[in-house]
Design an enzyme around this catalytic site. Structure first.
Site, PDB file in Angstrom:
ATOM      1  N   LYS A 115     -27.324 -39.418  -2.874  1.00 47.59           N
ATOM      2  CA  LYS A 115     -28.382 -39.329  -4.011  1.00 47.59           C
ATOM      3  C   LYS A 115     -29.767 -40.383  -3.758  1.00 47.59           C
ATOM      4  O   LYS A 115     -30.412 -39.946  -3.095  1.00 47.59           O
ATOM      5  CB  LYS A 115     -27.644 -40.027  -5.201  1.00 47.59           C
ATOM      6  CG  LYS A 115     -26.678 -38.931  -5.817  1.00 47.59           C
ATOM      7  CD  LYS A 115     -26.237 -39.339  -7.167  1.00 47.59           C
ATOM      8  CE  LYS A 115     -25.003 -38.460  -7.623  1.00 47.59           C
ATOM      9  NZ  LYS A 115     -25.251 -36.997  -7.980  1.00 47.59           N
ATOM     10  N   ASP A 124     -16.472 -44.760  -3.418  1.00 50.25           N
ATOM     11  CA  ASP A 124     -17.382 -43.542  -3.525  1.00 50.25           C
ATOM     12  C   ASP A 124     -18.530 -44.109  -4.226  1.00 50.25           C
ATOM     13  O   ASP A 124     -18.528 -43.955  -5.431  1.00 50.25           O
ATOM     14  CB  ASP A 124     -16.612 -42.390  -4.143  1.00 50.25           C
ATOM     15  CG  ASP A 124     -17.743 -41.200  -4.074  1.00 50.25           C
ATOM     16  OD1 ASP A 124     -18.860 -41.346  -3.703  1.00 50.25           O
ATOM     17  OD2 ASP A 124     -17.322 -39.963  -4.546  1.00 50.25           O
ATOM     18  N   TYR A 140     -15.077 -37.665  -9.866  1.00 50.35           N
ATOM     19  CA  TYR A 140     -15.675 -36.681  -8.877  1.00 50.35           C
ATOM     20  C   TYR A 140     -15.780 -37.033  -7.511  1.00 50.35           C
ATOM     21  O   TYR A 140     -16.657 -38.140  -7.377  1.00 50.35           O
ATOM     22  CB  TYR A 140     -16.462 -36.161  -9.889  1.00 50.35           C
ATOM     23  CG  TYR A 140     -17.186 -34.805  -8.984  1.00 50.35           C
ATOM     24  CD1 TYR A 140     -16.477 -33.744  -8.763  1.00 50.35           C
ATOM     25  CD2 TYR A 140     -18.670 -34.731  -8.635  1.00 50.35           C
ATOM     26  CE1 TYR A 140     -17.022 -32.528  -8.138  1.00 50.35           C
ATOM     27  CE2 TYR A 140     -19.105 -33.482  -7.815  1.00 50.35           C
ATOM     28  CZ  TYR A 140     -18.333 -32.300  -7.751  1.00 50.35           C
ATOM     29  OH  TYR A 140     -18.992 -31.407  -7.336  1.00 50.35           O
TER      30      TYR A 140
HETATM   31  C1  LIG Z   1     -19.302 -40.204  -7.282  1.00 48.89           C
HETATM   32  C2  LIG Z   1     -19.858 -38.675  -6.794  1.00 48.89           C
HETATM   33  N1  LIG Z   1     -19.167 -38.320  -5.554  1.00 48.89           N
HETATM   34  C3  LIG Z   1     -19.698 -37.296  -4.857  1.00 48.89           C
HETATM   35  C4  LIG Z   1     -20.599 -36.199  -5.528  1.00 48.89           C
HETATM   36  C5  LIG Z   1     -20.948 -35.259  -4.886  1.00 48.89           C
HETATM   37  O1  LIG Z   1     -22.156 -35.218  -4.321  1.00 48.89           O
HETATM   38  P1  LIG Z   1     -23.300 -34.004  -4.015  1.00 48.89           P
HETATM   39  O2  LIG Z   1     -23.461 -33.457  -5.414  1.00 48.89           O
HETATM   40  O3  LIG Z   1     -24.333 -34.509  -3.479  1.00 48.89           O
HETATM   41  O4  LIG Z   1     -22.170 -33.004  -3.181  1.00 48.89           O
HETATM   42  C6  LIG Z   1     -21.057 -36.886  -6.781  1.00 48.89           C
HETATM   43  C7  LIG Z   1     -22.258 -36.099  -7.245  1.00 48.89           C
HETATM   44  O5  LIG Z   1     -22.458 -36.111  -8.580  1.00 48.89           O
HETATM   45  C8  LIG Z   1     -20.775 -38.162  -7.019  1.00 48.89           C
HETATM   46  O6  LIG Z   1     -21.226 -38.548  -8.443  1.00 48.89           O
END
Ligand SMILES: Cc1ncc(COP(=O)(O)O)c(C=O)c1O
Length: 473
Positions: free
Chosen positions: A313, A285, A190
């Site tokens: 985060k 990511d 994700y």
């Molecule tokens: C690996 C990863 N990338 C991107 C995101 C998206 O972040 P946000 O929820 O702050 O938009 C998340 C969210 O959990 C994530 O775990």
């Protein structure tokens, strides 16, 4: 339902009669909390979610599905979502007055414990100067410097407001830099909800078993290529089929969004080599893994340097934040240094910068990651042993304070393996643990998180509860 202002903030009428949660005594080390351990073997008798049920019924008329982010709705585990009243340290209290040991940690940010006293004090100080400037401030320099010196591949950074924004920006940058449009992502990973990524995505999309989302134009995903995680041959094939067209490969260097899945060491090493050989960029990511697996993130942990990295985060310490960064020659393409456009009204927000700075300072102290790894190992080992003893097929593991387990024998290398997990059983386990005072993520396809505020007693309490629950489901 009317909103009323109280001395401590805004309270909704429906909450006004909720029990004031027992406050945790705060200690400088943040490791001294309510004595749940004394009753580790006693089952709590009074558990009700009546107020949460009422609040959820109201919420369903007000917000789609009653929530502002899908997994929160408990759809895949059944039951009523817990409405949170407050958090502190390793604990969470709901509006019915139930207390839980929290392994969600606001989905990752709360790595030094919730509502840390030092962070709150620093936020109060910053707040006196204002909540948003819309102009440069010194706090941005401080956090940028901390991120750059911590994360091996980051030479320059751009702060944004969420992980989604970071991933959206980094893809535009990779395409701008390479002048290529296609990119590869992995099934079950994700990267936020920008159109291009909503193909075989993890997190809520996986939890709800949704097909690719309606509303995403075909044109937005026509350049999105996917491969199974840990399958280097599939990636090699994509590079052969789309020779010279692939701008980047993006991955969660440890997957958290289809449950906890680790890469084989060869997989990320080979991805590094493949991208280099093909004139493509490698993007980690690290929204979840950044400052979570190690101070320098997954790239420090595995010793592999990507070209670009996304963060979120933890670097916001519980306030909305995201970031992307990487090689200076690439980052200098970002406006206004270069032509790749990206902007944000609240980007570099002083409150988010403050919480991030304080959080990173705490994490940098010696022994933090060793402590996280130790308690989290005890936790996963304890749960898996309890599962085995009760005859359940289970597998799982942890790296530092990130963990997960599946109700399948395993091993789990990718999303297809993860989907073999007995999700009904996970739902029963989840609800049983909730009644015992333990709050896990409400989905089989989400990783769990510990914090520096979790104590050995918290872990013992959790494992004892897991033994009871696994024995009866
Ligand atoms: C690996 C990863 N990338 C991107 C995101 C998206 O972040 P946000 O929820 O702050 O938009 C998340 C969210 O959990 C994530 O775990």
């Amino acid at each position: 339902m009317s909103a009323t202002l109280t001395g401590s903030g805004i309270a909704l009428g429906v909450l006004s009669s909720s029990k004031i949660p027992k406050r945790v005594s705060s200690s400088p080390s943040n490791r001294c909390y309510i004595n749940m351990s004394a009753s580790a073997d006693k089952k709590k008798t009074s558990f009700t979610l009546q107020k949460s049920e009422e609040a959820f019924n109201d919420a369903k008329n007000l917000m789609p599905g009653g929530v502002n982010s899908p997994v929160r709705a408990f759809k895949s585990v059944g039951g009523t979502p817990v409405f949170v009243d407050s958090v502190k340290g390793s604990r969470l209290w709901d509006i019915d007055g139930n207390e839980y040991i929290d392994y969600v940690g606001s989905w990752g940010p709360a790595i030094i414990g919730h509502a840390d006293d030092e962070v709150l004090a620093a936020l109060a100080d910053t707040m006196k100067k204002g909540t948003s400037f819309g102009a440069p401030c010194l706090l941005e320099n401080v956090l940028a410097e901390m991120v750059i010196s911590a994360v091996p591949s980051i030479e320059m950074v751009r702060f944004v407001n969420s992980g989604t924004e970071a991933c959206m920006g980094v893809l535009r940058l990779a395409r701008a830099f390479t002048n290529k449009e296609k990119f590869i992502k992995f099934e079950g990973c994700y990267h936020g909800h920008a159109n291009a990524y909503l193909v075989k995505a993890g997190s809520g999309v996986a939890t709800l078993g949704l097909p690719n989302s309606p509303g995403v134009p075909k044109s937005a995903t026509s350049n999105t290529l996917t491969a199974p995680y840990n399958d280097i041959e599939a990636v090699v094939k994509l590079f052969e089929t789309h020779k010279g067209e692939i701008s980047a490969v993006i991955l969660e260097p440890v997957v958290g969004n289809s449950g906890f899945i680790t890469p084989t060491p060869e997989f990320i090493n080979d991805l590094r080599q493949l991208t280099k050989d093909n004139g493509s960029l490698l993007i980690f990511d690290e929204v979840m893994t950044g400052f979570r697996l190690a101070y320098g993130g997954a790239q420090e942990y595995f010793g592999v340097k990507p070209d670009l990295t996304t963060l979120g985060k933890i670097i916001g310490g519980g306030l909305p934040v995201g970031a992307f960064g990487g090689r200076r020659d690439i980052m200098e393409m970002v406006a206004p240094a270069g032509p790749m456009y990206q902007a944000g009204t609240l980007s570099g927000n002083p409150l988010a910068m403050t919480a991030g700075i304080l959080t990173l300072k705490r994490l940098k102290q010696p022994g933090t990651y060793e402590y996280l790894d130790k308690i989290t190992k005890e936790l996963t080992r304890g749960i898996l042993e309890a599962g085995n003893k009760s005859g359940h097929s289970m597998c799982g593991g942890n790296i530092s304070g990130m963990f997960g387990f599946f109700f399948v024998e395993g091993p789990v290398y990718n999303f297809a393996d993860a989907k073999k997990s007995d999700t009904e059983k996970f739902g029963r386990f989840f609800r049983g643990m909730l009644e015992e005072g333990v709050y896990f993520g409400p989905s089989q396809f989400e990783a769990g998180f510990t914090s520096l505020a979790h104590t050995r007693e918290d872990i013992e309490f959790t494992v004892a509860a897991a033994r009871r629950v696994l024995g009866r489901i």
